[in-house]
Motif scaffolding. Structure first.
Motif, PDB file in Angstrom:
ATOM      1  N   LEU A 415       0.820  -1.213  -0.005  1.00 25.91           N
ATOM      2  CA  LEU A 415      -0.049   0.060   0.088  1.00 25.91           C
ATOM      3  C   LEU A 415       0.797   1.178  -0.068  1.00 25.91           C
ATOM      4  O   LEU A 415       0.723   2.163  -0.578  1.00 25.91           O
ATOM      5  CB  LEU A 415      -0.941   0.044   1.156  1.00 25.91           C
ATOM      6  CG  LEU A 415      -2.102  -0.964   1.255  1.00 25.91           C
ATOM      7  CD1 LEU A 415      -2.936  -1.042   2.521  1.00 25.91           C
ATOM      8  CD2 LEU A 415      -2.980  -0.759   0.101  1.00 25.91           C
ATOM      9  N   LEU A 416       1.990   1.159   0.781  1.00 30.67           N
ATOM     10  CA  LEU A 416       2.824   2.654   1.017  1.00 30.67           C
ATOM     11  C   LEU A 416       3.492   2.801  -0.265  1.00 30.67           C
ATOM     12  O   LEU A 416       3.654   3.844  -0.805  1.00 30.67           O
ATOM     13  CB  LEU A 416       3.581   2.290   2.088  1.00 30.67           C
ATOM     14  CG  LEU A 416       2.938   2.402   3.348  1.00 30.67           C
ATOM     15  CD1 LEU A 416       3.781   1.945   4.620  1.00 30.67           C
ATOM     16  CD2 LEU A 416       2.046   3.509   3.754  1.00 30.67           C
ATOM     17  N   MET A 417       3.946   1.537  -1.023  1.00 29.07           N
ATOM     18  CA  MET A 417       4.780   1.869  -2.253  1.00 29.07           C
ATOM     19  C   MET A 417       3.850   2.460  -3.407  1.00 29.07           C
ATOM     20  O   MET A 417       4.488   3.170  -4.092  1.00 29.07           O
ATOM     21  CB  MET A 417       5.239   0.527  -2.646  1.00 29.07           C
ATOM     22  CG  MET A 417       6.512  -0.033  -1.960  1.00 29.07           C
ATOM     23  SD  MET A 417       7.145  -1.471  -3.020  1.00 29.07           S
ATOM     24  CE  MET A 417       5.844  -2.703  -2.697  1.00 29.07           C
ATOM     25  N   ARG A 418       2.659   2.198  -3.332  1.00 29.33           N
ATOM     26  CA  ARG A 418       1.625   2.613  -4.188  1.00 29.33           C
ATOM     27  C   ARG A 418       0.968   4.097  -3.588  1.00 29.33           C
ATOM     28  O   ARG A 418       0.116   4.613  -4.303  1.00 29.33           O
ATOM     29  CB  ARG A 418       0.585   1.711  -4.620  1.00 29.33           C
ATOM     30  CG  ARG A 418       0.909   0.816  -5.787  1.00 29.33           C
ATOM     31  CD  ARG A 418       1.794  -0.136  -5.418  1.00 29.33           C
ATOM     32  NE  ARG A 418       2.135  -1.223  -6.713  1.00 29.33           N
ATOM     33  CZ  ARG A 418       2.806  -2.261  -6.470  1.00 29.33           C
ATOM     34  NH1 ARG A 418       3.662  -2.457  -5.303  1.00 29.33           N
ATOM     35  NH2 ARG A 418       2.905  -2.985  -7.271  1.00 29.33           N
ATOM     36  N   HIS A 419       1.669   4.710  -2.699  1.00 29.14           N
ATOM     37  CA  HIS A 419       1.151   5.917  -2.075  1.00 29.14           C
ATOM     38  C   HIS A 419      -0.298   5.857  -1.671  1.00 29.14           C
ATOM     39  O   HIS A 419      -0.908   6.767  -1.499  1.00 29.14           O
ATOM     40  CB  HIS A 419       1.266   6.942  -3.339  1.00 29.14           C
ATOM     41  CG  HIS A 419       2.596   7.019  -3.736  1.00 29.14           C
ATOM     42  ND1 HIS A 419       3.543   7.585  -2.924  1.00 29.14           N
ATOM     43  CD2 HIS A 419       2.954   6.796  -5.000  1.00 29.14           C
ATOM     44  CE1 HIS A 419       4.646   7.405  -3.695  1.00 29.14           C
ATOM     45  NE2 HIS A 419       4.410   7.036  -4.921  1.00 29.14           N
ATOM     46  N   TYR A 420      -0.811   4.678  -1.160  1.00 22.48           N
ATOM     47  CA  TYR A 420      -2.067   4.661  -0.453  1.00 22.48           C
ATOM     48  C   TYR A 420      -1.735   4.690   1.036  1.00 22.48           C
ATOM     49  O   TYR A 420      -0.582   4.530   1.420  1.00 22.48           O
ATOM     50  CB  TYR A 420      -2.891   3.200  -0.791  1.00 22.48           C
ATOM     51  CG  TYR A 420      -3.065   3.043  -2.028  1.00 22.48           C
ATOM     52  CD1 TYR A 420      -4.403   4.026  -2.552  1.00 22.48           C
ATOM     53  CD2 TYR A 420      -2.973   2.423  -3.143  1.00 22.48           C
ATOM     54  CE1 TYR A 420      -4.721   3.927  -3.888  1.00 22.48           C
ATOM     55  CE2 TYR A 420      -3.305   2.140  -4.322  1.00 22.48           C
ATOM     56  CZ  TYR A 420      -4.335   3.090  -4.733  1.00 22.48           C
ATOM     57  OH  TYR A 420      -4.802   2.833  -6.174  1.00 22.48           O
ATOM     58  N   ASP A 421      -2.652   5.059   1.863  1.00 21.47           N
ATOM     59  CA  ASP A 421      -2.855   5.098   3.258  1.00 21.47           C
ATOM     60  C   ASP A 421      -2.622   3.414   3.828  1.00 21.47           C
ATOM     61  O   ASP A 421      -3.105   2.454   3.036  1.00 21.47           O
ATOM     62  CB  ASP A 421      -4.140   5.419   3.812  1.00 21.47           C
ATOM     63  CG  ASP A 421      -4.245   6.924   3.728  1.00 21.47           C
ATOM     64  OD1 ASP A 421      -3.132   7.756   3.630  1.00 21.47           O
ATOM     65  OD2 ASP A 421      -5.116   7.494   3.769  1.00 21.47           O
ATOM     66  N   GLY A 422      -1.782   3.499   4.911  1.00 26.92           N
ATOM     67  CA  GLY A 422      -1.619   2.073   5.508  1.00 26.92           C
ATOM     68  C   GLY A 422      -2.428   1.502   6.299  1.00 26.92           C
ATOM     69  O   GLY A 422      -3.716   2.010   6.150  1.00 26.92           O
ATOM     70  N   LEU A 423      -2.490   0.294   6.831  1.00 25.14           N
ATOM     71  CA  LEU A 423      -3.353  -0.236   7.671  1.00 25.14           C
ATOM     72  C   LEU A 423      -3.764   0.613   8.850  1.00 25.14           C
ATOM     73  O   LEU A 423      -4.662   0.377   9.491  1.00 25.14           O
ATOM     74  CB  LEU A 423      -3.225  -1.732   7.788  1.00 25.14           C
ATOM     75  CG  LEU A 423      -3.167  -2.608   6.531  1.00 25.14           C
ATOM     76  CD1 LEU A 423      -2.425  -3.787   6.938  1.00 25.14           C
ATOM     77  CD2 LEU A 423      -4.390  -2.820   6.190  1.00 25.14           C
ATOM     78  N   MET A 424      -2.795   1.029   9.224  1.00 30.67           N
ATOM     79  CA  MET A 424      -2.865   2.074  10.472  1.00 30.67           C
ATOM     80  C   MET A 424      -3.185   3.662  10.391  1.00 30.67           C
ATOM     81  O   MET A 424      -2.624   4.025   9.536  1.00 30.67           O
ATOM     82  CB  MET A 424      -1.485   1.629  11.351  1.00 30.67           C
ATOM     83  CG  MET A 424      -1.314   0.412  12.069  1.00 30.67           C
ATOM     84  SD  MET A 424      -2.545  -0.722  12.735  1.00 30.67           S
ATOM     85  CE  MET A 424      -2.471   0.130  14.343  1.00 30.67           C
ATOM     86  N   LYS A 425      -3.972   4.150  11.267  1.00 30.37           N
ATOM     87  CA  LYS A 425      -4.295   5.637  10.972  1.00 30.37           C
ATOM     88  C   LYS A 425      -2.763   6.346  11.461  1.00 30.37           C
ATOM     89  O   LYS A 425      -2.559   7.133  10.936  1.00 30.37           O
ATOM     90  CB  LYS A 425      -5.480   5.941  11.983  1.00 30.37           C
ATOM     91  CG  LYS A 425      -5.725   7.452  11.576  1.00 30.37           C
ATOM     92  CD  LYS A 425      -7.203   7.597  12.441  1.00 30.37           C
ATOM     93  CE  LYS A 425      -7.529   8.861  12.438  1.00 30.37           C
ATOM     94  NZ  LYS A 425      -8.616   9.501  13.047  1.00 30.37           N
ATOM     95  N   THR A 426      -2.408   5.733  12.467  1.00 33.23           N
ATOM     96  CA  THR A 426      -1.015   6.480  13.107  1.00 33.23           C
ATOM     97  C   THR A 426       0.123   5.387  12.906  1.00 33.23           C
ATOM     98  O   THR A 426      -0.233   4.333  13.341  1.00 33.23           O
ATOM     99  CB  THR A 426      -1.043   7.160  14.384  1.00 33.23           C
ATOM    100  OG1 THR A 426      -1.571   6.256  15.233  1.00 33.23           O
ATOM    101  CG2 THR A 426      -2.217   8.123  14.256  1.00 33.23           C
ATOM    102  N   GLY A 427       1.137   5.679  12.547  1.00 32.19           N
ATOM    103  CA  GLY A 427       2.398   4.483  12.880  1.00 32.19           C
ATOM    104  C   GLY A 427       2.208   3.694  11.693  1.00 32.19           C
ATOM    105  O   GLY A 427       1.398   3.611  10.806  1.00 32.19           O
TER     106      GLY A 427
END
Length: 445
Positions: A415-427
């Motif tokens: 997700l982060l490699m495709r510039h999407y938000d991760g699974l956690m809201k913070t951290g």
């Protein structure tokens, strides 16, 4: 809730991640389907109540019930795990194996090949023992000699098939294949255990829905506590010297060495559990010992068993951490890269400082690990059914938490490699940085 659905939709938008998840689910479905195939020459209707307890119950849990069903996958991945642990310990004690560990990709391939050959040998021995001791004679409907030879080959082939499925998940799926197969086997027991617990509480005088809700809340709290132990780290600051190469600056930034509170992972519980099964094995082979003090160790809910088990886990946690975490090597690597801990001299002082920090965080980590390990016996004392109590701690809970965190970490990286938000809201999901039980990419648990 809206963010959760958005994240799930983002996962499905990434074609590669979607294909890997679907592939993993299909392989796991194949594994569960094949695990219900009974050994040729055995009448499943004549098996009766073939449930296991003790170490055999632990093996049955890891195999998803295949052990008690006399399935062609009865041995599951346990021979592979045993071989992986042996190879890992050889890598600590034998110089030639240490050399292979330092050879990079080529050394990893050699160690993986040795692990596979050792798995075949261990599987053959365990298959012979399983056929001789665990298959009821009345359930065998063909010639016993023919069945003995046939079942040995089929069980060996079954373990190799499971190992192949695990490697396929690791290569083309998401997560660690062997670990996911173990996790699926454990989770497969949850619906039955939960239904038994619901029946015992709702039907009759088991405390009703209030007691059941309290049990679920307690289970949730235990899971959160386990995640805290698995994720807990002590960050040691490291400063790297500033270097100017041409017009570019390198170093001059502060980083951290994350020292895990539970660096040994699930291995101390596995080692301690293996020793705790020795008294029960002795009383099984020598009935005259059943009237001695050894009989106390046949009941995992007894006080003597729990105290001894906790002590062994604490001892093995220190032992395993000492042989897997090398402060001297960490200090040397830091020195070679121009790094130092602020306020600590490089070299021996740094090594001593890291060793002191590891000793301080290992003790509470060992205590917490021992508490998690004996929680199932405490749960049984509070009236929870034995089958459901196993999910309150021990090896099964640590494996479930570790594998889920590891898989979520891989999904989050996509997700982060495709510039999407991760699974956690913070951290971010940090997953596991240790607990290897094998060399290379197929490390388990």
């Amino acid at each position: 809730m809206k963010k959760l659905f958005t994240t799930l939709s983002n996962i499905w938008k990434i074609q590669e991640l979607k294909e890997r998840i679907v592939y993993t689910l299909m392989i796991l479905l194949v594994y569960r389907f094949v695990s219900h195939a009974v050994l040729p020459g055995v009448d499943a209707t004549l098996l009766g109540d073939n449930t296991k307890s003790g170490i055999l119950g632990l093996l049955d849990m890891f195999a998803g019930g295949s052990f008690s069903r006399v399935s062609i996958l009865a041995l599951g991945v346990m021979p592979y795990i045993s071989a992986s642990i042996v190879v890992q310990l050889l890598g600590i004690a034998v110089p030639s194996f240490q050399k292979m560990q330092k050879e990079g990709e080529s050394g990893r391939k050699k160690l993986n090949q040795i692990t596979r050959y050792l798995t075949v040998a261990i599987t053959a021995v365990q298959a012979i023992g399983y056929v001789k001791t665990q298959v009821p004679a009345e359930a065998i409907i063909i010639d016993h000699t023919l069945f003995f030879v046939l079942a040995t080959f089929v069980l060996s082939a079954g373990t190799l098939f499971v190992m192949w499925l695990g490697e396929k998940i690791t290569d083309k799926g998401i997560g660690n294949g062997i670990s996911l197969i173990i996790m699926v086997g454990i989770i497969a027991r949850l619906p039955i255990a939960l239904s038994q617990e619901v029946s015992s509480r709702v039907v009759g005088e088991g405390g009703g829905l209030i007691a059941l809700v309290l049990e679920i809340v307690a289970l949730f709290a235990v899971v959160m506590f386990t995640i805290m132990i698995v994720q807990g780290v002590r960050k040691v600051p490291v400063q790297y010297a500033k270097r100017i190469v041409g017009n570019r600056q390198f170093g001059g930034v502060r980083q951290y060495i994350p020292l895990k509170v539970n660096a040994a992972g699930v291995m101390p519980i596995i080692f301690a559990q293996a020793l705790m099964f020795i008294p029960a094995t002795l009383t099984g082979f020598f009935p005259s010992l059943q009237n001695t003090w050894l009989i106390q160790f046949s009941d995992y809910t007894s006080l003597a068993y729990s105290l001894t088990f906790a002590f062994l886990i604490i001892a093995f946690t220190f032992f395993y951490t000492a042989i897997t975490v090398n402060p001297t090597q960490m200090s040397d690597d830091m020195k070679k890269n121009g790094g130092f801990i602020p306020g600590i001299k490089p070299g021996l002082s740094t090594s001593s400082f890291i060793d002191d920090v590891i000793s301080k965080i290992t003790f509470p980590g060992a205590i917490f690990l021992a508490i998690i390990a004996i929680l199932p016996s405490i749960a049984v004392k509070f009236g929870i059914k034995s089958e459901f109590a196993h999910f309150y701690g021990g090896t099964s809970l640590l494996i479930l938490v570790g594998v889920v965190l590891d898989t979520l970490q891989q999904i989050e990286s996509y997700l982060l490699m495709r510039h999407y938000d991760g699974l956690m809201k913070t951290g971010r999901v940090t997953g596991r940085t240790g607990i290897p039980a094998a060399s290379g990419s197929n490390a388990v648990i």
